[in-house]
Write a protein that holds these residues in place. Structure first.
Motif: not given
Length: 165
Positions: A17-22, A48-56, A79-80, A62-72
């Motif tokens: 969906a358009a607003g799904d986090p990255v 560049a993508r207002p309204g979309v949550a973007v995390s590293a 949901p996506r 370095t933490d968090p790993g991708p598993t932890e970021a997705l679990r959060s």
């Protein structure tokens, strides 16, 4: 990052969906400047993508790993999500570590559907024009006319498919 929208052919997995986090996922380094560069990239993508949550996130050091970021994200009710590997080749980390992190996130905690993009480097033998443009900019900044030769270096891999790209 690819110039195509996140819903383009470089994304694999459930519908997005358009607003799904990255979630950006970098290799990671012992040098703290690498993590700060990844955080700066996440801020630039978010701008560049207002309204979309973007995390590293990072695969190592370095933490968090991708598993932890997705679990959060799942725990926060998303949901996506889309996961973008900040890697130059589709070698071991992209073929093994990234899918393992996604599987681990799906196996515990609230459910989350994750789409994974192609790597930044060659995908299916084609180098993205935006990556080449960025390389050209960096080469111009280095003033290569002052030197006899130029070496473009990257970490290696045992994966013959990645070496062939």
């Amino acid at each position: 990052m690819r110039a195509a929208p996140l819903t383009g052919s470089g994304i694999r997995g459930p519908a997005l969906a358009a607003g799904d986090p990255v979630v950006l996922v970098a290799h990671g380094s012992r040098d703290p400047r690498a993590a700060e560069a990844t955080r700066a990239l996440a801020r630039a993508v978010a701008a560049a993508r207002p309204g979309v949550a973007v995390s590293a996130s990072w695969l190592d050091h370095t933490d968090p790993g991708p598993t932890e970021a997705l679990r959060s994200l799942a725990a926060a009710g998303h949901p996506r999500a889309v996961l973008v590997p900040l890697l130059l080749t589709a070698a071991y980390h992209r073929r093994v570590d990234v899918p393992a992190a996604v599987a681990a996130a799906r196996e515990s905690g609230p459910p989350i559907d994750v789409r994974v993009s192609d790597v930044l480097g060659p995908a299916d033998g084609v180098v993205d024009g935006a990556l080449l443009a960025g390389l050209r900019r960096r080469l111009a900044e280095a003033d290569p006319g002052r030197f006899d030769a130029l070496v473009l270096a990257a970490a290696g891999t045992r994966d013959p498919r990645a070496r062939g790209s």
